[in-house]
Design a protein around this motif. Structure first.
Motif, PDB file in Angstrom:
ATOM      1  N   TRP A 162      64.569  37.675  50.824  1.00 12.18           N
ATOM      2  CA  TRP A 162      63.688  36.510  50.910  1.00 12.18           C
ATOM      3  C   TRP A 162      62.371  36.953  51.538  1.00 12.18           C
ATOM      4  CZ3 TRP A 162      60.626  33.784  54.205  1.00 12.18           C
ATOM      5  CH2 TRP A 162      60.171  32.532  53.749  1.00 12.18           C
ATOM      6  N   SER A 163      61.262  36.535  50.935  1.00 16.13           N
ATOM      7  CA  SER A 163      59.938  36.868  51.467  1.00 16.13           C
ATOM      8  C   SER A 163      59.058  35.637  51.413  1.00 16.13           C
ATOM      9  CB  SER A 163      59.276  37.980  50.630  1.00 16.13           C
ATOM     10  OG  SER A 163      60.056  39.148  50.615  1.00 16.13           O
ATOM     11  N   GLY A 164      58.245  35.471  52.440  1.00 18.68           N
ATOM     12  CA  GLY A 164      57.297  34.373  52.402  1.00 18.68           C
ATOM     13  C   GLY A 164      56.529  34.229  53.693  1.00 18.68           C
ATOM     14  N   ASP A 165      55.359  33.596  53.609  1.00 20.21           N
ATOM     15  CA  ASP A 165      54.592  33.253  54.799  1.00 20.21           C
ATOM     16  C   ASP A 165      55.266  32.052  55.454  1.00 20.21           C
ATOM     17  OD1 ASP A 165      52.950  35.228  53.934  1.00 20.21           O
ATOM     18  OD2 ASP A 165      51.119  34.028  53.931  1.00 20.21           O
ATOM     19  N   MET A 166      55.364  32.087  56.777  1.00 24.81           N
ATOM     20  CA  MET A 166      56.118  31.067  57.487  1.00 24.81           C
ATOM     21  C   MET A 166      55.222  29.894  57.866  1.00 24.81           C
ATOM     22  SD  MET A 166      59.027  30.108  58.307  1.00 24.81           S
ATOM     23  CE  MET A 166      59.673  31.648  57.635  1.00 24.81           C
ATOM     24  N   THR A 167      55.546  28.744  57.326  1.00 26.47           N
ATOM     25  CA  THR A 167      54.909  27.480  57.678  1.00 26.47           C
ATOM     26  C   THR A 167      56.007  26.454  57.880  1.00 26.47           C
ATOM     27  OG1 THR A 167      54.759  26.674  55.411  1.00 26.47           O
ATOM     28  CG2 THR A 167      52.920  28.042  56.200  1.00 26.47           C
ATOM     29  N   ALA A 168      55.650  25.325  58.473  1.00 23.02           N
ATOM     30  CA  ALA A 168      56.635  24.256  58.657  1.00 23.02           C
ATOM     31  C   ALA A 168      57.182  23.800  57.310  1.00 23.02           C
ATOM     32  CB  ALA A 168      56.005  23.091  59.410  1.00 23.02           C
ATOM     33  N   ALA A 169      56.304  23.675  56.313  1.00 28.35           N
ATOM     34  CA  ALA A 169      56.739  23.215  54.988  1.00 28.35           C
ATOM     35  C   ALA A 169      57.692  24.217  54.342  1.00 28.35           C
ATOM     36  CB  ALA A 169      55.527  22.981  54.096  1.00 28.35           C
ATOM     37  N   THR A 170      57.377  25.503  54.452  1.00 23.80           N
ATOM     38  CA  THR A 170      58.252  26.529  53.878  1.00 23.80           C
ATOM     39  C   THR A 170      59.595  26.535  54.573  1.00 23.80           C
ATOM     40  OG1 THR A 170      56.395  27.914  53.223  1.00 23.80           O
ATOM     41  CG2 THR A 170      58.509  29.007  53.499  1.00 23.80           C
TER      42      THR A 170
END
Length: 297
Positions: A162-170
């Protein structure tokens, strides 16, 4: 905000209450028994104790507060950094094995934005730790990114990333509902060691000896297993004591390797700086950040 449940390892009932705190208070956990405060710990890396199967604050079973990573992940993702959290047992309630119920509770209670500007930690150069085939590292990055990969010798999990920029929505959409997981073959050995006494199909994804998920509803997400490992990493890295700008990557990691990576980042000269309203400052821990309030009679 109050939630109640059982501890996944202790199997004992626990009630946890989250109360707002002033700016610069940080997140502090207090353990109570019979109305008496047993211990208090600021949620920072120097107060992390055992990391075998969960993240623990404190070193002594009579004082420690265990399995804090799921609530810490929700708090980090939603930018909550000043709270007093009280628990009436040695372990935070596991709820459904994910962060979803903590996110729901935050939604219902609401979050107040304080006027003081936040400081954050900026990764300045790569730092890497290894443990057998597993590794974890921090890299400079403009933003906060997680890249987590797992590799299990079982077909139902296999190799997932899993990869991604961390935001509240994500976090809310992609990670918050991912549950802790385990194998039927490990249950009795874990019970013998005093772990997983509260684990059940209500709070864990369970994989049978014939390599299938036995929970009636199946999985909540595609690749739920790596999503939960990422959720754990968010909670473990919240123990930095402030948000961070950088990329965290791991392969075959876990609580222990996550904690080791944070410690290496802090211990490596020039690896990170604190960016504050006053500008960039060399990283060094403040005394009030690392010293736990010990047993209180």
């Amino acid at each position: 905000m109050t939630v109640s449940g059982i501890g996944v390892h202790s199997g004992k009932p626990a009630t946890m209450t989250l109360r707002p705190a002033d700016a610069d208070h940080g997140i502090v956990f207090e353990r109570y028994a019979d109305g008496r405060r047993i211990s208090a710990f600021k949620a920072v890396s120097d107060n992390v104790g055992p990391t075998a199967l969960c993240t623990v604050l404190g070193e002594h079973p009579g004082e420690w507060i265990a399995t804090i990573e799921h609530v810490m992940a929700a708090l980090y993702a939603f930018g909550v950094d000043n709270l007093l959290i009280t628990v009436d047992n040695a372990e935070v309630p596991i709820m459904d094995g994910s962060s979803r119920m903590f996110v729901d509770a935050l939604d219902q209670t609401g979050i107040v934005t304080l006027p003081e500007k936040r400081s954050y930690l900026k990764v300045m150069k790569p730092v890497r730790v290894e443990n057998g085939a597993g590794w974890a590292e921090f890299l400079p990055y403009e933003g906060t990114r997680f890249e987590v990969e797992i590799d299990f010798d079982t077909a139902v999990i296999g190799r997932q990333k899993w990869s991604g920029d961390m935001t509240a929505a994500t976090f809310r959409k992609e990670l918050s509902g991912a549950r802790t997981f385990g194998f039927m073959r490990d249950v009795e050995p874990m019970w013998a060691r005093g772990f997983a006494l509260g684990s059940s199909l209500e709070n864990s994804v369970v994989i049978s000896d014939d390599d299938r998920v036995i929970n009636a509803g199946g999985l909540r997400y595609e690749q739920e297993f790596v999503r939960h490992k990422t959720l754990d990493a968010v909670g473990d890295l919240a123990m930095m004591g402030m948000p961070f700008a950088g990329c965290f990557r791991s392969y075959r990691g876990g609580h222990a390797l996550n904690a080791q990576a944070v410690r290496a980042l802090f211990d490596t000269a020039g690896a990170c700086v604190i960016v504050s309203p006053r500008g960039a400052l060399p990283f060094r821990l403040r005394q009030d950040d690392v010293v736990a309030a010990g047993p209180v009679s």
